[in-house]
Every structure is written in structure tokens, then in C-alpha cells.
Design a protein around this motif. Structure first.
Motif, PDB file in Angstrom:
ATOM      1  N   LYS A 169      17.078   6.932  -1.596  1.00 27.38           N
ATOM      2  CA  LYS A 169      16.872   6.885  -3.048  1.00 27.38           C
ATOM      3  C   LYS A 169      16.224   5.576  -3.504  1.00 27.38           C
ATOM      4  N   ASP A 170      16.206   4.563  -2.654  1.00 27.71           N
ATOM      5  CA  ASP A 170      15.574   3.286  -2.994  1.00 27.71           C
ATOM      6  C   ASP A 170      14.060   3.299  -2.777  1.00 27.71           C
ATOM      7  N   GLY A 171      13.538   4.320  -2.109  1.00 28.27           N
ATOM      8  CA  GLY A 171      12.144   4.327  -1.680  1.00 28.27           C
ATOM      9  C   GLY A 171      11.128   4.064  -2.779  1.00 28.27           C
ATOM     10  N   GLU A 172      11.219   4.770  -3.879  1.00 27.12           N
ATOM     11  CA  GLU A 172      10.247   4.592  -4.963  1.00 27.12           C
ATOM     12  C   GLU A 172      10.359   3.196  -5.569  1.00 27.12           C
ATOM     13  N   ARG A 173      11.577   2.734  -5.757  1.00 26.24           N
ATOM     14  CA  ARG A 173      11.781   1.407  -6.339  1.00 26.24           C
ATOM     15  C   ARG A 173      11.259   0.309  -5.395  1.00 26.24           C
ATOM     16  N   VAL A 174      11.477   0.467  -4.105  1.00 25.67           N
ATOM     17  CA  VAL A 174      10.994  -0.506  -3.127  1.00 25.67           C
ATOM     18  C   VAL A 174       9.468  -0.600  -3.184  1.00 25.67           C
ATOM     19  N   MET A 175       8.798   0.526  -3.287  1.00 21.36           N
ATOM     20  CA  MET A 175       7.331   0.504  -3.396  1.00 21.36           C
ATOM     21  C   MET A 175       6.902  -0.176  -4.692  1.00 21.36           C
ATOM     22  N   ASP A 176       7.630   0.041  -5.770  1.00 20.68           N
ATOM     23  CA  ASP A 176       7.317  -0.624  -7.037  1.00 20.68           C
ATOM     24  C   ASP A 176       7.469  -2.137  -6.898  1.00 20.68           C
ATOM     25  N   ILE A 177       8.551  -2.574  -6.253  1.00 17.60           N
ATOM     26  CA  ILE A 177       8.748  -4.014  -6.014  1.00 17.60           C
ATOM     27  C   ILE A 177       7.602  -4.552  -5.171  1.00 17.60           C
ATOM     28  N   TRP A 178       7.236  -3.846  -4.117  1.00 17.01           N
ATOM     29  CA  TRP A 178       6.146  -4.296  -3.251  1.00 17.01           C
ATOM     30  C   TRP A 178       4.867  -4.482  -4.062  1.00 17.01           C
ATOM     31  N   ARG A 179       4.490  -3.475  -4.854  1.00 17.61           N
ATOM     32  CA  ARG A 179       3.261  -3.550  -5.649  1.00 17.61           C
ATOM     33  C   ARG A 179       3.286  -4.735  -6.603  1.00 17.61           C
ATOM     34  N   ARG A 180       4.377  -4.859  -7.341  1.00 17.92           N
ATOM     35  CA  ARG A 180       4.477  -5.928  -8.339  1.00 17.92           C
ATOM     36  C   ARG A 180       4.464  -7.307  -7.681  1.00 17.92           C
ATOM     37  N   ALA A 181       5.175  -7.438  -6.569  1.00 17.77           N
ATOM     38  CA  ALA A 181       5.233  -8.730  -5.873  1.00 17.77           C
ATOM     39  C   ALA A 181       3.872  -9.098  -5.277  1.00 17.77           C
ATOM     40  N   VAL A 182       3.212  -8.145  -4.652  1.00 19.15           N
ATOM     41  CA  VAL A 182       1.893  -8.413  -4.076  1.00 19.15           C
ATOM     42  C   VAL A 182       0.907  -8.792  -5.174  1.00 19.15           C
ATOM     43  N   ASP A 183       0.933  -8.072  -6.279  1.00 19.91           N
ATOM     44  CA  ASP A 183       0.003  -8.383  -7.368  1.00 19.91           C
ATOM     45  C   ASP A 183       0.275  -9.766  -7.957  1.00 19.91           C
ATOM     46  N   ALA A 184       1.514 -10.226  -7.900  1.00 14.87           N
ATOM     47  CA  ALA A 184       1.869 -11.539  -8.443  1.00 14.87           C
ATOM     48  C   ALA A 184       1.586 -12.691  -7.486  1.00 14.87           C
ATOM     49  N   THR A 185       1.535 -12.422  -6.187  1.00 14.38           N
ATOM     50  CA  THR A 185       1.455 -13.523  -5.216  1.00 14.38           C
ATOM     51  C   THR A 185       0.290 -13.443  -4.239  1.00 14.38           C
ATOM     52  N   HIS A 186      -0.370 -12.305  -4.149  1.00 17.26           N
ATOM     53  CA  HIS A 186      -1.416 -12.122  -3.142  1.00 17.26           C
ATOM     54  C   HIS A 186      -2.792 -11.960  -3.795  1.00 17.26           C
ATOM     55  N   ASP A 187      -3.118 -12.859  -4.719  1.00 17.30           N
ATOM     56  CA  ASP A 187      -4.402 -12.771  -5.414  1.00 17.30           C
ATOM     57  C   ASP A 187      -5.584 -13.033  -4.488  1.00 17.30           C
ATOM     58  N   PHE A 188      -5.331 -13.455  -3.282  1.00 13.53           N
ATOM     59  CA  PHE A 188      -6.381 -13.713  -2.296  1.00 13.53           C
ATOM     60  C   PHE A 188      -6.879 -12.435  -1.627  1.00 13.53           C
ATOM     61  N   LEU A 189      -6.161 -11.316  -1.778  1.00 11.38           N
ATOM     62  CA  LEU A 189      -6.583 -10.065  -1.160  1.00 11.38           C
ATOM     63  C   LEU A 189      -7.794  -9.491  -1.888  1.00 11.38           C
ATOM     64  N   SER A 190      -8.745  -8.975  -1.140  1.00  9.82           N
ATOM     65  CA  SER A 190      -9.848  -8.261  -1.781  1.00  9.82           C
ATOM     66  C   SER A 190      -9.296  -6.948  -2.335  1.00  9.82           C
ATOM     67  N   PRO A 191      -9.918  -6.388  -3.365  1.00  9.37           N
ATOM     68  CA  PRO A 191      -9.436  -5.105  -3.901  1.00  9.37           C
ATOM     69  C   PRO A 191      -9.383  -3.999  -2.845  1.00  9.37           C
ATOM     70  N   ASP A 192     -10.379  -3.939  -1.975  1.00  6.17           N
ATOM     71  CA  ASP A 192     -10.386  -2.914  -0.925  1.00  6.17           C
ATOM     72  C   ASP A 192      -9.222  -3.115   0.042  1.00  6.17           C
ATOM     73  N   ASP A 193      -8.994  -4.366   0.464  1.00 12.05           N
ATOM     74  CA  ASP A 193      -7.876  -4.631   1.371  1.00 12.05           C
ATOM     75  C   ASP A 193      -6.548  -4.345   0.687  1.00 12.05           C
ATOM     76  N   ARG A 194      -6.416  -4.722  -0.574  1.00 14.01           N
ATOM     77  CA  ARG A 194      -5.165  -4.457  -1.320  1.00 14.01           C
ATOM     78  C   ARG A 194      -4.874  -2.953  -1.317  1.00 14.01           C
ATOM     79  N   ARG A 195      -5.893  -2.146  -1.592  1.00 15.29           N
ATOM     80  CA  ARG A 195      -5.741  -0.689  -1.621  1.00 15.29           C
ATOM     81  C   ARG A 195      -5.387  -0.147  -0.231  1.00 15.29           C
ATOM     82  N   ASP A 196      -6.097  -0.625   0.798  1.00 19.49           N
ATOM     83  CA  ASP A 196      -5.848  -0.141   2.158  1.00 19.49           C
ATOM     84  C   ASP A 196      -4.453  -0.528   2.647  1.00 19.49           C
ATOM     85  N   ILE A 197      -4.033  -1.741   2.337  1.00 25.05           N
ATOM     86  CA  ILE A 197      -2.699  -2.190   2.746  1.00 25.05           C
ATOM     87  C   ILE A 197      -1.630  -1.352   2.055  1.00 25.05           C
ATOM     88  N   GLU A 198      -1.832  -1.042   0.780  1.00 25.72           N
ATOM     89  CA  GLU A 198      -0.843  -0.200   0.083  1.00 25.72           C
ATOM     90  C   GLU A 198      -0.730   1.174   0.729  1.00 25.72           C
TER      91      GLU A 198
END
Length: 147
Positions: free
Chosen positions: A10-39
């Protein structure tokens, strides 16, 4: 008091939300294509992975950690909960399980570099690319005691 428990499906959707929000807040060095592929890669395994989650008073995940033996594979904190001690609590939990904890972090993530240094991690090496061969250098760390 921060509570930590094993994740459930039941945590799965929330964990993905945390991942997205955290990456967007701290991984501004990722290219948009890499960000999408990593997700895409992460969404294929993270929701069902055996994680440790830090939860709020409603049993809602606010951060998570993935351990693989004595290696911390991932630590992500919802940006709304950064600075609250939840990341520190998860690392301490990992150290209680694996005193010789190692981890890797993106060299460009300056916030994480400082956090791990305060938690007693020291560099043991460096890789020019991430685990998938992308041009994002990694710093390899080992815990030697909290500073």
C-alpha cells in the motif's frame, strides 16, 4: 518521535511520489531525458521493493530507504519533511542493522554530500558514471561514525 517500519504494497504509490518530489528538489543536474528514463526504471521496481519507511502520525510514508545487504541503495525524503530529522533517523536505523554501512551518491547533489558528511560517511572512491553508465559521477562512501 519518528517511527520507522517495513514498507507494504500500500506504500507503493506514496513511495513513488516521494521519489519524484525528492529528485525534482535535489537532482537539478539531470537532463530531462535522463530524468524521464530513470523514472521509468525506478517505477518498475520501487513500489514493490523491500523498503524501510519513515511514517507520520497517520502511518503515511514521508521518507524511505532501500538497503541491499550493508549497502544503502536509496534514501529519499519528501521535501516537505526535509530538515525534520527523518533522513537522519533512517540512516541511524540502517546503521543499527549494518554498522559498516556503505552508500553511493551523485557528486552533483551538494545537499546530499553535506548530509552524509555530517552522518559520519567518508569517501572511499569515485566513479565517472552512475550505475547505469550515465555521465553522473558517483562518490562511494563508508560510515566511520557520526560527526
Amino acid at each position: 518521535m519518528i517511527k520507522i517500519r517495513a514498507s507494504t504494497r500500500k506504500d507503493g504509490e506514496r513511495v513513488m511520489d516521494i521519489w519524484r518530489r525528492a529528485v525534482d528538489a535535489t537532482h537539478d543536474f539531470l537532463s530531462p531525458d535522463d530524468r524521464r528514463d530513470i523514472e521509468k526504471e525506478v517505477s518498475g521496481f520501487l513500489p514493490g521493493a523491500p523498503l524501510w519507511v519513515a511514517i507520520d502520525s497517520r502511518d503515511r510514508a514521508v521518507a524511505f530507504m532501500l538497503l541491499g545487504g550493508s549497502h544503502m541503495e536509496a534514501l529519499f525524503v519528501d521535501p516537505a519533511h526535509r530538515g525534520s530529522g527523518v533522513g537522519r533517523a533512517l540512516v541511524r536505523h540502517a546503521l543499527s542493522i549494518c554498522p559498516n554501512l556503505t552508500t553511493d551518491l551523485n557528486e552533483q547533489n551538494a545537499q546530499a554530500v553535506g548530509f552524509y558528511a555530517r552522518m559520519g560517511f567518508q569517501p572511499t572512491g569515485r566513479s565517472e558514471t552512475d550505475g547505469q553508465g550515465r555521465c553522473y559521477p558517483l562518490i562511494h562512501l563508508r560510515n566511520v561514525g557520526e560527526t
